[in-house]
Scaffold this motif. Structure first.
Motif, PDB file in Angstrom:
ATOM      1  N   VAL A  32      -5.485 -13.824 -19.649  1.00 42.70           N
ATOM      2  CA  VAL A  32      -4.510 -13.151 -18.788  1.00 42.70           C
ATOM      3  C   VAL A  32      -4.839 -13.579 -17.359  1.00 42.70           C
ATOM      4  N   PRO A  33      -3.847 -13.999 -16.579  1.00 40.27           N
ATOM      5  CA  PRO A  33      -4.141 -14.356 -15.190  1.00 40.27           C
ATOM      6  C   PRO A  33      -4.769 -13.177 -14.443  1.00 40.27           C
ATOM      7  N   MET A  37      -4.274  -9.034 -14.724  1.00 42.78           N
ATOM      8  CA  MET A  37      -5.337  -8.118 -15.145  1.00 42.78           C
ATOM      9  C   MET A  37      -5.522  -7.017 -14.100  1.00 42.78           C
ATOM     10  N   VAL A  38      -5.416  -7.361 -12.829  1.00 40.12           N
ATOM     11  CA  VAL A  38      -5.506  -6.354 -11.770  1.00 40.12           C
ATOM     12  C   VAL A  38      -4.397  -5.319 -11.944  1.00 40.12           C
ATOM     13  N   THR A  39      -3.205  -5.784 -12.241  1.00 41.77           N
ATOM     14  CA  THR A  39      -2.070  -4.880 -12.464  1.00 41.77           C
ATOM     15  C   THR A  39      -2.336  -3.965 -13.656  1.00 41.77           C
ATOM     16  N   VAL A  40      -2.831  -4.523 -14.735  1.00 42.03           N
ATOM     17  CA  VAL A  40      -3.126  -3.735 -15.939  1.00 42.03           C
ATOM     18  C   VAL A  40      -4.172  -2.664 -15.627  1.00 42.03           C
ATOM     19  N   VAL A  41      -5.239  -3.050 -14.950  1.00 38.73           N
ATOM     20  CA  VAL A  41      -6.317  -2.105 -14.641  1.00 38.73           C
ATOM     21  C   VAL A  41      -5.801  -1.011 -13.705  1.00 38.73           C
ATOM     22  N   ASN A  42      -4.994  -1.381 -12.723  1.00 40.45           N
ATOM     23  CA  ASN A  42      -4.407  -0.373 -11.828  1.00 40.45           C
ATOM     24  C   ASN A  42      -3.514   0.593 -12.595  1.00 40.45           C
ATOM     25  N   ASP A  43      -2.782   0.081 -13.566  1.00 45.43           N
ATOM     26  CA  ASP A  43      -1.954   0.950 -14.411  1.00 45.43           C
ATOM     27  C   ASP A  43      -2.826   1.916 -15.213  1.00 45.43           C
ATOM     28  N   TRP A  44      -3.947   1.423 -15.728  1.00 54.57           N
ATOM     29  CA  TRP A  44      -4.871   2.294 -16.460  1.00 54.57           C
ATOM     30  C   TRP A  44      -5.391   3.403 -15.550  1.00 54.57           C
ATOM     31  N   ALA A  79     -13.499  -2.104 -10.246  1.00 51.25           N
ATOM     32  CA  ALA A  79     -13.970  -3.241  -9.457  1.00 51.25           C
ATOM     33  C   ALA A  79     -15.053  -4.009 -10.213  1.00 51.25           C
ATOM     34  N   SER A  80     -15.957  -3.290 -10.834  1.00 54.03           N
ATOM     35  CA  SER A  80     -17.015  -3.931 -11.613  1.00 54.03           C
ATOM     36  C   SER A  80     -16.426  -4.704 -12.794  1.00 54.03           C
ATOM     37  N   PHE A  81     -15.490  -4.087 -13.482  1.00 55.94           N
ATOM     38  CA  PHE A  81     -14.825  -4.738 -14.612  1.00 55.94           C
ATOM     39  C   PHE A  81     -14.105  -6.002 -14.152  1.00 55.94           C
ATOM     40  N   LEU A  82     -13.376  -5.906 -13.052  1.00 60.77           N
ATOM     41  CA  LEU A  82     -12.616  -7.062 -12.560  1.00 60.77           C
ATOM     42  C   LEU A  82     -13.548  -8.176 -12.093  1.00 60.77           C
TER      43      LEU A  82
END
Length: 92
Positions: A32-33, A37-44, A79-82
């Protein structure tokens, strides 16, 4: 203003569950670009905030403070995950 114990417990539970979600992610092809992934994590994060906001107790100011603290904690975990995800992308 100190957080009510119930809200502290909810924050701890939310962080634990969010961390479990992040740890379940498997980095593999197709990738995933990073921006997606940032968008997905922000949605979570927003999903967890929405869920736990309804359970916070106390006066509105107390609830708002608890939600703010939960958001900060989830953002730290994110942030750590990303960072790990970026390292994975660089390794390809």
């Amino acid at each position: 203003m100190a957080l009510l114990q119930t809200n502290k417990d909810l924050i701890a539970t939310g962080m634990k569950e969010f961390n479990i979600l992040l740890n379940q992610q498997v980095f593999s092809a197709p990738v995933v670009p990073e921006e997606d992934m940032v968008t997905v994590v922000n949605d979570w994060v927003n999903f967890y905030i929405s869920y736990y906001r309804k359970q916070m107790v106390g006066e509105q100011q107390e609830q708002d403070k608890a939600v703010q603290e939960l958001r900060q904690e989830l953002n730290t975990l994110s942030a750590s995950f990303l960072d790990k995800y970026r390292n994975f992308l660089k390794s390809l």
